[in-house]
Design an enzyme around this catalytic site. Structure first.
Site, PDB file in Angstrom:
ATOM      1  N   GLU A 210       0.842  -1.208   0.000  1.00 55.61           N
ATOM      2  CA  GLU A 210       0.000   0.000   0.000  1.00 55.61           C
ATOM      3  C   GLU A 210       0.871   1.250   0.000  1.00 55.61           C
ATOM      4  O   GLU A 210       0.605   2.219  -0.723  1.00 55.61           O
ATOM      5  CB  GLU A 210      -0.901  -0.022   1.237  1.00 55.61           C
ATOM      6  CG  GLU A 210      -1.726   1.234   1.425  1.00 55.61           C
ATOM      7  CD  GLU A 210      -2.207   1.372   2.863  1.00 55.61           C
ATOM      8  OE1 GLU A 210      -2.490   2.519   3.272  1.00 55.61           O
ATOM      9  OE2 GLU A 210      -2.283   0.362   3.588  1.00 55.61           O
TER      10      GLU A 210
ATOM     11  N   ASP B  80       0.682   3.834  -3.097  1.00 60.25           N
ATOM     12  CA  ASP B  80       0.277   5.223  -2.879  1.00 60.25           C
ATOM     13  C   ASP B  80       1.178   6.169  -3.670  1.00 60.25           C
ATOM     14  O   ASP B  80       0.698   7.100  -4.330  1.00 60.25           O
ATOM     15  CB  ASP B  80       0.349   5.530  -1.381  1.00 60.25           C
ATOM     16  CG  ASP B  80       0.088   6.996  -1.070  1.00 60.25           C
ATOM     17  OD1 ASP B  80      -1.033   7.458  -1.331  1.00 60.25           O
ATOM     18  OD2 ASP B  80       1.006   7.669  -0.563  1.00 60.25           O
TER      19      ASP B  80
ATOM     20  N   GLU C 147      -4.517   0.646  -3.491  1.00 64.42           N
ATOM     21  CA  GLU C 147      -3.131   1.116  -3.524  1.00 64.42           C
ATOM     22  C   GLU C 147      -2.151  -0.057  -3.447  1.00 64.42           C
ATOM     23  O   GLU C 147      -1.121  -0.062  -4.129  1.00 64.42           O
ATOM     24  CB  GLU C 147      -2.881   2.099  -2.385  1.00 64.42           C
ATOM     25  CG  GLU C 147      -3.616   3.423  -2.561  1.00 64.42           C
ATOM     26  CD  GLU C 147      -3.381   4.383  -1.426  1.00 64.42           C
ATOM     27  OE1 GLU C 147      -3.392   5.607  -1.677  1.00 64.42           O
ATOM     28  OE2 GLU C 147      -3.197   3.926  -0.268  1.00 64.42           O
TER      29      GLU C 147
END
Length: 233
Positions: free
Chosen positions: A46, A50, A125
């Site tokens: 993640e 991102d 993400e």
């Protein structure tokens, strides 16, 4: 894990390393009940995803709108990469069917709670992070443009980029000659289900508070309340 074959077919993407795909959908809570799973949870993916999402969106906006000013591009990007939008796209892609959750988190998922929306946004993400490692940046770019950036015309047409934080900052600078600041006043709950209370300040004075399941959401709620309180809305 055979169900992930359906996801690959639907997205027309085949992972070389299936473990990256599996891990991107593994929530921390799942490992508490299934320690034998053999893979880590998806938070590191993640973190990576991102950054990839933000870069891809930023690059697209920079190239697509060469005459647009930085402030507007920043607002458009914020409207695209916030957790609410990512959760919406993840829902459209049916990611909720693939996330590996504990029994307790599955109940939240069935009720579509704030906690669940945050989890599914994070899974989006994480998936991008896994895709980046497996297939590279160009594949991620195409995926993000196809499924996320497609929302940009709707955002621009309906001025959805002009969120409460942006409005409050703009009016505060105009009326008070000061840029508002935000502070986390309180947070509680386990890592996978945290809640926050943020305060928005003009100078040293707190104007309003807001609560949310992410820092960003709590700040947005604080800005909304401040606009109403000062009658700037």
């Amino acid at each position: 894990m055979n169900k992930f074959l359906d996801l690959e077919k639907e997205l027309e993407i085949v992972f070389k390393d299936k473990n990256l795909l599996f891990q991107s959908f593994c929530h921390r809570s799942y490992l508490n009940e299934n320690p034998q799973f053999g893979l880590f949870h998806n938070e590191r993916l993640e973190f990576l995803g991102d950054a990839v999402v933000e870069l891809a969106v930023t690059e697209y906006l920079y190239k697509k709108y060469p005459k647009q000013v930085e402030g507007v591009l920043t607002s458009w990007r914020a409207a695209l990469v916030n957790s609410k939008m990512l959760a919406q796209i993840a829902e459209e892609l049916n990611f909720g069917e693939y996330i590996l959750l504990s029994r307790g988190e599955k109940k939240d998922a069935q009720q579509k709670t704030k906690s669940y929306r945050e989890i599914i946004a994070n899974a989006f993400e994480a998936f991008i992070g896994a895709l980046y490692l497996d297939r590279g940046y160009k594949t991620c770019q195409k995926f993000i443009e196809k499924y996320l950036i497609k929302e940009l015309p709707h955002i621009i047409e309906n001025k959805l980029f002009n969120d409460a934080k942006s409005r409050f900052q703009e009016i505060s600078q105009e009326k008070r000659k000061v840029t508002p600041t935000y502070k986390i006043l309180k947070e509680w709950g386990p890592d996978h289900n945290k809640y926050f209370i943020s305060g928005v300040f003009i100078g040293e004075k707190i104007i309003a508070k807001g609560q949310g399941s992410s820092k960003q959401e709590s700040e947005h709620e604080a800005a909304k309340t401040a606009l109403k309180k000062l009658k700037w809305d």
